[in-house]
Motif scaffolding. Structure first.
Motif, PDB file in Angstrom:
ATOM      1  N   LEU A 201       0.831  -1.201   0.000  1.00  0.00           N
ATOM      2  CA  LEU A 201       0.000   0.000   0.000  1.00  0.00           C
ATOM      3  C   LEU A 201       0.867   1.252   0.000  1.00  0.00           C
ATOM      4  O   LEU A 201       0.601   2.207  -0.744  1.00  0.00           O
ATOM      5  CB  LEU A 201      -0.915  -0.008   1.225  1.00  0.00           C
ATOM      6  CG  LEU A 201      -1.802   1.225   1.427  1.00  0.00           C
ATOM      7  CD1 LEU A 201      -2.742   1.407   0.242  1.00  0.00           C
ATOM      8  CD2 LEU A 201      -2.600   1.099   2.724  1.00  0.00           C
ATOM      9  N   SER A 202       1.920   1.245   0.813  1.00  0.00           N
ATOM     10  CA  SER A 202       2.814   2.399   0.886  1.00  0.00           C
ATOM     11  C   SER A 202       3.503   2.657  -0.451  1.00  0.00           C
ATOM     12  O   SER A 202       3.660   3.808  -0.865  1.00  0.00           O
ATOM     13  CB  SER A 202       3.862   2.177   1.978  1.00  0.00           C
ATOM     14  OG  SER A 202       4.743   3.279   2.070  1.00  0.00           O
ATOM     15  N   GLN A 203       3.879   1.601  -1.164  1.00  0.00           N
ATOM     16  CA  GLN A 203       4.531   1.772  -2.469  1.00  0.00           C
ATOM     17  C   GLN A 203       3.593   2.449  -3.465  1.00  0.00           C
ATOM     18  O   GLN A 203       4.018   3.305  -4.254  1.00  0.00           O
ATOM     19  CB  GLN A 203       4.980   0.420  -3.004  1.00  0.00           C
ATOM     20  CG  GLN A 203       6.166  -0.192  -2.284  1.00  0.00           C
ATOM     21  CD  GLN A 203       6.588  -1.505  -2.917  1.00  0.00           C
ATOM     22  OE1 GLN A 203       6.862  -1.567  -4.125  1.00  0.00           O
ATOM     23  NE2 GLN A 203       6.618  -2.571  -2.130  1.00  0.00           N
ATOM     24  N   ILE A 204       2.322   2.049  -3.442  1.00  0.00           N
ATOM     25  CA  ILE A 204       1.341   2.638  -4.368  1.00  0.00           C
ATOM     26  C   ILE A 204       1.126   4.114  -4.048  1.00  0.00           C
ATOM     27  O   ILE A 204       1.150   4.969  -4.938  1.00  0.00           O
ATOM     28  CB  ILE A 204       0.016   1.863  -4.292  1.00  0.00           C
ATOM     29  CG1 ILE A 204       0.215   0.415  -4.746  1.00  0.00           C
ATOM     30  CG2 ILE A 204      -1.061   2.545  -5.149  1.00  0.00           C
ATOM     31  CD1 ILE A 204      -0.946  -0.502  -4.423  1.00  0.00           C
ATOM     32  N   LEU A 205       0.915   4.416  -2.777  1.00  0.00           N
ATOM     33  CA  LEU A 205       0.695   5.813  -2.372  1.00  0.00           C
ATOM     34  C   LEU A 205       1.953   6.651  -2.575  1.00  0.00           C
ATOM     35  O   LEU A 205       1.876   7.839  -2.923  1.00  0.00           O
ATOM     36  CB  LEU A 205       0.235   5.864  -0.914  1.00  0.00           C
ATOM     37  CG  LEU A 205      -1.060   5.106  -0.583  1.00  0.00           C
ATOM     38  CD1 LEU A 205      -1.420   5.295   0.888  1.00  0.00           C
ATOM     39  CD2 LEU A 205      -2.208   5.545  -1.482  1.00  0.00           C
ATOM     40  N   GLN A 206       3.127   6.047  -2.361  1.00  0.00           N
ATOM     41  CA  GLN A 206       4.395   6.750  -2.553  1.00  0.00           C
ATOM     42  C   GLN A 206       4.560   7.194  -4.003  1.00  0.00           C
ATOM     43  O   GLN A 206       5.113   8.262  -4.282  1.00  0.00           O
ATOM     44  CB  GLN A 206       5.561   5.848  -2.159  1.00  0.00           C
ATOM     45  CG  GLN A 206       6.934   6.519  -2.188  1.00  0.00           C
ATOM     46  CD  GLN A 206       7.206   7.381  -0.984  1.00  0.00           C
ATOM     47  OE1 GLN A 206       7.022   6.938   0.144  1.00  0.00           O
ATOM     48  NE2 GLN A 206       7.637   8.618  -1.207  1.00  0.00           N
ATOM     49  N   GLN A 207       4.085   6.365  -4.938  1.00  0.00           N
ATOM     50  CA  GLN A 207       4.179   6.701  -6.361  1.00  0.00           C
ATOM     51  C   GLN A 207       3.471   8.023  -6.647  1.00  0.00           C
ATOM     52  O   GLN A 207       3.974   8.861  -7.407  1.00  0.00           O
ATOM     53  CB  GLN A 207       3.540   5.581  -7.203  1.00  0.00           C
ATOM     54  CG  GLN A 207       3.609   5.791  -8.703  1.00  0.00           C
ATOM     55  CD  GLN A 207       5.006   5.627  -9.257  1.00  0.00           C
ATOM     56  OE1 GLN A 207       5.775   4.800  -8.791  1.00  0.00           O
ATOM     57  NE2 GLN A 207       5.343   6.415 -10.264  1.00  0.00           N
ATOM     58  N   ILE A 208       2.325   8.229  -6.016  1.00  0.00           N
ATOM     59  CA  ILE A 208       1.572   9.480  -6.193  1.00  0.00           C
ATOM     60  C   ILE A 208       2.285  10.621  -5.492  1.00  0.00           C
ATOM     61  O   ILE A 208       2.452  11.718  -6.041  1.00  0.00           O
ATOM     62  CB  ILE A 208       0.145   9.317  -5.640  1.00  0.00           C
ATOM     63  CG1 ILE A 208      -0.581   8.193  -6.381  1.00  0.00           C
ATOM     64  CG2 ILE A 208      -0.638  10.623  -5.735  1.00  0.00           C
ATOM     65  CD1 ILE A 208      -1.882   7.773  -5.743  1.00  0.00           C
ATOM     66  N   TRP A 209       2.728  10.378  -4.276  1.00  0.00           N
ATOM     67  CA  TRP A 209       3.395  11.414  -3.472  1.00  0.00           C
ATOM     68  C   TRP A 209       4.663  11.916  -4.161  1.00  0.00           C
ATOM     69  O   TRP A 209       4.938  13.111  -4.214  1.00  0.00           O
ATOM     70  CB  TRP A 209       3.721  10.835  -2.096  1.00  0.00           C
ATOM     71  CG  TRP A 209       4.353  11.804  -1.148  1.00  0.00           C
ATOM     72  CD1 TRP A 209       5.694  11.985  -0.927  1.00  0.00           C
ATOM     73  CD2 TRP A 209       3.682  12.752  -0.312  1.00  0.00           C
ATOM     74  NE1 TRP A 209       5.895  12.967   0.007  1.00  0.00           N
ATOM     75  CE2 TRP A 209       4.683  13.456   0.403  1.00  0.00           C
ATOM     76  CE3 TRP A 209       2.340  13.049  -0.079  1.00  0.00           C
ATOM     77  CZ2 TRP A 209       4.376  14.443   1.335  1.00  0.00           C
ATOM     78  CZ3 TRP A 209       2.040  14.032   0.843  1.00  0.00           C
ATOM     79  CH2 TRP A 209       3.038  14.725   1.538  1.00  0.00           C
ATOM     80  N   ASP A 210       5.462  10.989  -4.707  1.00  0.00           N
ATOM     81  CA  ASP A 210       6.708  11.368  -5.382  1.00  0.00           C
ATOM     82  C   ASP A 210       6.457  12.196  -6.633  1.00  0.00           C
ATOM     83  O   ASP A 210       7.345  12.910  -7.100  1.00  0.00           O
ATOM     84  CB  ASP A 210       7.517  10.120  -5.747  1.00  0.00           C
ATOM     85  CG  ASP A 210       8.145   9.446  -4.538  1.00  0.00           C
ATOM     86  OD1 ASP A 210       8.196  10.084  -3.464  1.00  0.00           O
ATOM     87  OD2 ASP A 210       8.580   8.284  -4.666  1.00  0.00           O
ATOM     88  N   SER A 211       5.246  12.085  -7.183  1.00  0.00           N
ATOM     89  CA  SER A 211       4.898  12.858  -8.382  1.00  0.00           C
ATOM     90  C   SER A 211       4.420  14.265  -8.045  1.00  0.00           C
ATOM     91  O   SER A 211       4.123  15.052  -8.936  1.00  0.00           O
ATOM     92  CB  SER A 211       3.820  12.118  -9.180  1.00  0.00           C
ATOM     93  OG  SER A 211       4.272  10.849  -9.590  1.00  0.00           O
ATOM     94  N   GLY A 212       4.305  14.563  -6.754  1.00  0.00           N
ATOM     95  CA  GLY A 212       3.905  15.901  -6.328  1.00  0.00           C
ATOM     96  C   GLY A 212       2.445  16.034  -5.960  1.00  0.00           C
ATOM     97  O   GLY A 212       1.984  17.113  -5.618  1.00  0.00           O
ATOM     98  N   ALA A 213       1.682  14.931  -6.031  1.00  0.00           N
ATOM     99  CA  ALA A 213       0.265  14.959  -5.663  1.00  0.00           C
ATOM    100  C   ALA A 213       0.083  14.268  -4.309  1.00  0.00           C
ATOM    101  O   ALA A 213       1.010  13.683  -3.763  1.00  0.00           O
ATOM    102  CB  ALA A 213      -0.577  14.278  -6.731  1.00  0.00           C
ATOM    103  N   THR A 214      -1.131  14.355  -3.781  1.00  0.00           N
ATOM    104  CA  THR A 214      -1.441  13.740  -2.489  1.00  0.00           C
ATOM    105  C   THR A 214      -2.560  12.726  -2.667  1.00  0.00           C
ATOM    106  O   THR A 214      -3.650  13.086  -3.110  1.00  0.00           O
ATOM    107  CB  THR A 214      -1.880  14.807  -1.468  1.00  0.00           C
ATOM    108  OG1 THR A 214      -0.836  15.779  -1.319  1.00  0.00           O
ATOM    109  CG2 THR A 214      -2.167  14.176  -0.116  1.00  0.00           C
ATOM    110  N   PRO A 215      -2.314  11.457  -2.341  1.00  0.00           N
ATOM    111  CA  PRO A 215      -3.378  10.454  -2.451  1.00  0.00           C
ATOM    112  C   PRO A 215      -4.471  10.726  -1.429  1.00  0.00           C
ATOM    113  O   PRO A 215      -4.190  10.922  -0.249  1.00  0.00           O
ATOM    114  CB  PRO A 215      -2.648   9.136  -2.155  1.00  0.00           C
ATOM    115  CG  PRO A 215      -1.448   9.531  -1.349  1.00  0.00           C
ATOM    116  CD  PRO A 215      -1.050  10.890  -1.822  1.00  0.00           C
ATOM    117  N   LYS A 216      -5.708  10.740  -1.889  1.00  0.00           N
ATOM    118  CA  LYS A 216      -6.833  11.043  -1.004  1.00  0.00           C
ATOM    119  C   LYS A 216      -7.852   9.918  -0.915  1.00  0.00           C
ATOM    120  O   LYS A 216      -8.488   9.732   0.113  1.00  0.00           O
ATOM    121  CB  LYS A 216      -7.532  12.333  -1.473  1.00  0.00           C
ATOM    122  CG  LYS A 216      -6.657  13.575  -1.344  1.00  0.00           C
ATOM    123  CD  LYS A 216      -7.408  14.822  -1.772  1.00  0.00           C
ATOM    124  CE  LYS A 216      -6.539  16.064  -1.612  1.00  0.00           C
ATOM    125  NZ  LYS A 216      -7.248  17.300  -2.032  1.00  0.00           N
TER     126      LYS A 216
END
Length: 328
Positions: A201-216
């Motif tokens: 789960l952290s890897q999936i959310l990290q992919q979004i975070w590293d792109s500059g967005a925030t998973p909601k």
């Protein structure tokens, strides 16, 4: 002077009396059955059967130390990209005989009942297309398909969310296809599934975070909900809230809502899928908002048709990530 949709005069203080869009009403019917469509909401007005939009990305951070007097290099180039999708026409028809309009039936009048039921079916068809389902007998090919334009003999089909999250990459490499992450044993969504834990789960959310967005928000099916329940139990203890349709968890990236989706199931071939993102960056753009129209017929029946022409618009693909090859 002509009456317009915006004009008013004294004693009026605003333009009122306009009937709400049928699309707005349809959205409210069975909203929990089409959570993607409901969460995305309506996008900007679409003006062509091929709908395009511009997306951009931020440059990676770098060392930036300059002399007090330094030269202007001006080497930066545009990173804007044009993305596009085709509008797809959706129709759902209702026909009730004159006899059935006249006789009493359980549940109320037959025509009104059928119209209400058709509204749900119409929405489900749009939700189905948002995920790219039904375009190929192989679900894992279907969801990634590009949009197809209409011809005189074939209907246009819009691309679904997977297509844009893959970011134009045609195949999995080292367990990734754009922002689609494959956790199965072969890393290409063909091997044995991997249990979903906090790590995946952290890897999936990290992919979004590293792109500059925030998973909601995260969409899961009933199968993967069991894994989220385990994570929630470890976080909250024996909490009844974990058995609800929406679970909110504290993650390293802030609070994230986990939502159930009926299409992420074995029936549709997506039971091993988790979809995460900030869905304010995806919209359903309307070329022709939903209408319900009377259809002329010589039959001894009354016919009505729901009609929508729309296109999925993923404004920032980097605001999304999809995990595949997962199990509880």
């Amino acid at each position: 002077m002509a009456i317009t949709s915006t004009g008013f005069q004294t004693p009026a203080t605003s333009r009122v009396g306009l009937a709400p869009s049928v699309y707005d009403k349809v959205l409210l019917i069975g909203a929990d059955e089409t959570p993607l469509l409901t969460l995305m909401g309506q996008g900007s007005k679409v003006t062509s059967t091929k709908h395009s939009w511009i997306t951009d990305t931020l440059a990676e951070p770098k060392k930036n130390a300059q002399l007090e007097i330094s030269d202007f290099t001006g080497a930066k180039k545009s990173t804007k990209q044009e993305l596009s999708n085709n509008t797809q026409i959706f129709t759902t028809e209702v026909m009730v005989s004159k006899t059935m309009q006249a006789v009493k039936t359980y549940g109320g009048k037959e025509l009104e009942h059928e119209i209400s039921k058709a509204a749900k079916e119409h929405k489900l068809d749009i939700e189905y297309a948002l995920l790219g389902l039904g375009r190929d007998s192989n679900v894992k090919l279907s969801v990634f398909k590009e949009p197809t334009a209409r011809t005189d003999s074939s209907a246009a089909e819009m691309a679904g969310l997977f297509h844009y999250v893959a970011k134009g990459v045609g195949a999995f490499s080292s367990g990734k296809r754009g922002n689609v992450l494959a956790f199965d044993s072969t890393g290409n969504w063909q091997g044995a599934a991997t249990p979903l834990t906090e790590n995946e789960l952290s890897q999936i959310l990290q992919q979004i975070w590293d792109s500059g967005a925030t998973p909601k928000d995260v969409f899961i099916g009933a199968t993967l909900k069991k894994a989220i329940n385990k994570i929630a139990t470890r976080q909250f203890g024996n909490d009844k809230a974990i058995n609800t349709r929406v679970v909110t968890l504290e993650t390293d990236f802030g609070k994230v809502n986990f939502r159930m989706h009926r299409f992420l199931s074995k029936k549709y071939g997506l039971d091993d899928v988790l979809i995460a993102g900030d869905f304010s960056y995806a919209k359903n753009g309307l070329l022709i908002p939903t209408t319900i129209e009377d259809v002329a017929t010589s039959k001894t029946a009354k016919q009505k048709r729901y009609y929508t022409e729309c296109s999925l618009e993923v404004r920032v693909p980097d605001a999304f990530a999809i995990g595949v090859g997962l199990k509880a």
